[in-house]
Design a protein around this motif. Sequence first.
Motif, PDB file in Angstrom:
ATOM      1  N   LEU A  33     -92.205  10.926 -46.525  1.00 26.73           N
ATOM      2  CA  LEU A  33     -93.487  11.335 -47.103  1.00 26.73           C
ATOM      3  C   LEU A  33     -93.497  12.827 -47.412  1.00 26.73           C
ATOM      4  O   LEU A  33     -93.949  13.258 -48.487  1.00 26.73           O
ATOM      5  CB  LEU A  33     -94.621  10.984 -46.146  1.00 26.73           C
ATOM      6  N   LYS A  34     -93.001  13.633 -46.495  1.00 30.45           N
ATOM      7  CA  LYS A  34     -92.953  15.083 -46.714  1.00 30.45           C
ATOM      8  C   LYS A  34     -92.071  15.444 -47.901  1.00 30.45           C
ATOM      9  O   LYS A  34     -92.357  16.396 -48.634  1.00 30.45           O
ATOM     10  CB  LYS A  34     -92.445  15.786 -45.453  1.00 30.45           C
ATOM     11  N   ALA A  35     -91.013  14.668 -48.081  1.00 25.01           N
ATOM     12  CA  ALA A  35     -90.072  14.955 -49.169  1.00 25.01           C
ATOM     13  C   ALA A  35     -90.516  14.361 -50.498  1.00 25.01           C
ATOM     14  O   ALA A  35     -89.825  14.527 -51.508  1.00 25.01           O
ATOM     15  CB  ALA A  35     -88.688  14.418 -48.796  1.00 25.01           C
ATOM     16  N   GLY A  36     -91.666  13.678 -50.505  1.00 29.96           N
ATOM     17  CA  GLY A  36     -92.134  13.054 -51.740  1.00 29.96           C
ATOM     18  C   GLY A  36     -91.393  11.797 -52.113  1.00 29.96           C
ATOM     19  O   GLY A  36     -91.435  11.369 -53.272  1.00 29.96           O
ATOM     20  N   ARG A  37     -90.722  11.186 -51.127  1.00 33.72           N
ATOM     21  CA  ARG A  37     -89.994   9.957 -51.395  1.00 33.72           C
ATOM     22  C   ARG A  37     -90.918   8.751 -51.501  1.00 33.72           C
ATOM     23  O   ARG A  37     -90.503   7.695 -51.974  1.00 33.72           O
ATOM     24  CB  ARG A  37     -88.981   9.692 -50.267  1.00 33.72           C
ATOM     25  N   LEU A  38     -92.173   8.916 -51.083  1.00 31.44           N
ATOM     26  CA  LEU A  38     -93.166   7.852 -51.172  1.00 31.44           C
ATOM     27  C   LEU A  38     -94.460   8.435 -51.705  1.00 31.44           C
ATOM     28  O   LEU A  38     -94.765   9.610 -51.488  1.00 31.44           O
ATOM     29  CB  LEU A  38     -93.436   7.233 -49.792  1.00 31.44           C
ATOM     30  N   ARG A  39     -95.237   7.586 -52.346  1.00 33.15           N
ATOM     31  CA  ARG A  39     -96.550   8.003 -52.828  1.00 33.15           C
ATOM     32  C   ARG A  39     -97.598   7.979 -51.720  1.00 33.15           C
ATOM     33  O   ARG A  39     -98.547   8.749 -51.729  1.00 33.15           O
ATOM     34  CB  ARG A  39     -96.963   7.064 -53.968  1.00 33.15           C
ATOM     35  N   GLY A  40     -97.417   7.086 -50.754  1.00 31.13           N
ATOM     36  CA  GLY A  40     -98.360   6.978 -49.653  1.00 31.13           C
ATOM     37  C   GLY A  40     -98.020   5.790 -48.785  1.00 31.13           C
ATOM     38  O   GLY A  40     -97.147   4.974 -49.123  1.00 31.13           O
ATOM     39  N   ALA A  41     -98.705   5.672 -47.664  1.00 32.63           N
ATOM     40  CA  ALA A  41     -98.434   4.586 -46.725  1.00 32.63           C
ATOM     41  C   ALA A  41     -99.703   4.193 -45.993  1.00 32.63           C
ATOM     42  O   ALA A  41    -100.621   5.007 -45.822  1.00 32.63           O
ATOM     43  CB  ALA A  41     -97.357   4.999 -45.723  1.00 32.63           C
ATOM     44  N   ALA A  42     -99.762   2.935 -45.562  1.00 30.85           N
ATOM     45  CA  ALA A  42    -100.843   2.425 -44.718  1.00 30.85           C
ATOM     46  C   ALA A  42    -100.206   1.621 -43.597  1.00 30.85           C
ATOM     47  O   ALA A  42     -99.404   0.717 -43.863  1.00 30.85           O
ATOM     48  CB  ALA A  42    -101.810   1.571 -45.525  1.00 30.85           C
ATOM     49  N   LEU A  43    -100.551   1.954 -42.363  1.00 31.19           N
ATOM     50  CA  LEU A  43     -99.921   1.330 -41.206  1.00 31.19           C
ATOM     51  C   LEU A  43    -100.971   0.816 -40.241  1.00 31.19           C
ATOM     52  O   LEU A  43    -101.941   1.515 -39.934  1.00 31.19           O
ATOM     53  CB  LEU A  43     -99.033   2.337 -40.466  1.00 31.19           C
ATOM     54  N   ASP A  44    -100.751  -0.404 -39.747  1.00 26.87           N
ATOM     55  CA  ASP A  44    -101.600  -0.949 -38.687  1.00 26.87           C
ATOM     56  C   ASP A  44    -100.829  -1.055 -37.378  1.00 26.87           C
ATOM     57  O   ASP A  44    -101.432  -1.258 -36.324  1.00 26.87           O
ATOM     58  CB  ASP A  44    -102.131  -2.326 -39.089  1.00 26.87           C
ATOM     59  N   VAL A  45     -99.510  -0.929 -37.435  1.00 29.01           N
ATOM     60  CA  VAL A  45     -98.663  -1.068 -36.246  1.00 29.01           C
ATOM     61  C   VAL A  45     -97.675   0.091 -36.207  1.00 29.01           C
ATOM     62  O   VAL A  45     -97.284   0.633 -37.250  1.00 29.01           O
ATOM     63  CB  VAL A  45     -97.920  -2.415 -36.246  1.00 29.01           C
ATOM     64  N   PHE A  46     -97.224   0.442 -34.979  1.00 31.19           N
ATOM     65  CA  PHE A  46     -96.457   1.665 -34.805  1.00 31.19           C
ATOM     66  C   PHE A  46     -95.379   1.476 -33.744  1.00 31.19           C
ATOM     67  O   PHE A  46     -95.513   0.645 -32.851  1.00 31.19           O
ATOM     68  CB  PHE A  46     -97.401   2.808 -34.392  1.00 31.19           C
ATOM     69  N   GLU A  47     -94.313   2.288 -33.847  1.00 27.00           N
ATOM     70  CA  GLU A  47     -93.233   2.241 -32.854  1.00 27.00           C
ATOM     71  C   GLU A  47     -93.765   2.444 -31.442  1.00 27.00           C
ATOM     72  O   GLU A  47     -93.346   1.777 -30.501  1.00 27.00           O
ATOM     73  CB  GLU A  47     -92.210   3.344 -33.155  1.00 27.00           C
ATOM     74  N   SER A  48     -94.666   3.390 -31.306  1.00 31.74           N
ATOM     75  CA  SER A  48     -95.283   3.674 -30.018  1.00 31.74           C
ATOM     76  C   SER A  48     -96.789   3.541 -30.181  1.00 31.74           C
ATOM     77  O   SER A  48     -97.372   4.169 -31.068  1.00 31.74           O
ATOM     78  CB  SER A  48     -94.918   5.096 -29.568  1.00 31.74           C
ATOM     79  N   GLU A  49     -97.394   2.697 -29.349  1.00 22.27           N
ATOM     80  CA  GLU A  49     -98.838   2.487 -29.444  1.00 22.27           C
ATOM     81  C   GLU A  49     -99.508   2.792 -28.114  1.00 22.27           C
ATOM     82  O   GLU A  49     -99.019   2.348 -27.069  1.00 22.27           O
ATOM     83  CB  GLU A  49     -99.142   1.042 -29.881  1.00 22.27           C
TER      84      GLU A  49
END
Length: 318
Positions: free
Chosen positions: A244-260
Amino acid sequence: MSFTLVMLGDDRLWAARLAQAVPNLRVLCPRSEAEARVALAEADAAYGALPAALLAHARRLRWLQAPQAGPPPGFYHPALVEHPVQVTNMRDTYTDHVAAHTLALVLSLARGLPRYAREQQRGQWAPDWDPGSVLPLPEARALVVGVGAVGLEVGRLLATFGTQMVGVDARRTKPAPGFQQIVPAEQLDEQLPQADLVILTVPHTPATESMIDARRLALFKPAAFFVNVGRGPTVRLDDLVKALKAGRLRGAALDVFESEPLPAGHPLWGRDDVLLTPHVAGAGPHADERRFAILLENSRRFAAGQELINVVDKAQWF
């Protein structure tokens, strides 16, 4: 033929209903680990999690009902995989809720709502009339990674917007409503560069752990959106942040995570191009009754010597 089922965990209120509904069923509800060891020694079946220390006492156990569709890491430990017990899970109990939540995330990203929500908090009026600020769904290609019950419903719903739907799945190869094509999991790398929207719905398995990493993120279109409603360990968050920082993606939406829960101060919290929800895609009415219905159906089938539903490949965790 009678059988004994041990209820482990927080769903003991189901015990009376279950015993009443299934003739010749004896339900035991141990309240300590010591009681659980004694109960499991005579159990034919169990509901809940069985760590290796308890499983060692289950000498007669033939069926274990997992309490979730995707139990937490460690549920399918080596001793359970090697044990002859048949495991079933709770899949397809939250399909409509998760699919609706996924569509909400997709539409939010497509219309730039994460940024506008933050502008609202700042009290700033900042309209963006650039046509490129939105993703026109009728002109988009969406890749659904994992075409199980949730993936199928997401594809069906999103196709109504005119979106071109492609699926990637390790098991399903037949056509499905809304999908132009469904290809084998081995073709994931080939499909990623063609997608405007990548939606991850896969369970956490040995094959899917960390499947979205730096290498695969580098295959995404720079203008692509990424959504994960499957399981957190399938995505390496550090790699996602870097992309994301490098502009490799336009955006993301997450409901689940490696650490919760996601730790306070994590870089994802403050990004205008990211939408986060705290593992609530399955929230909605009737979930407990649907889970009980699966336990009841399998109890009846087990008592009658019939094939169980939602059987798991223990080595693959789903």
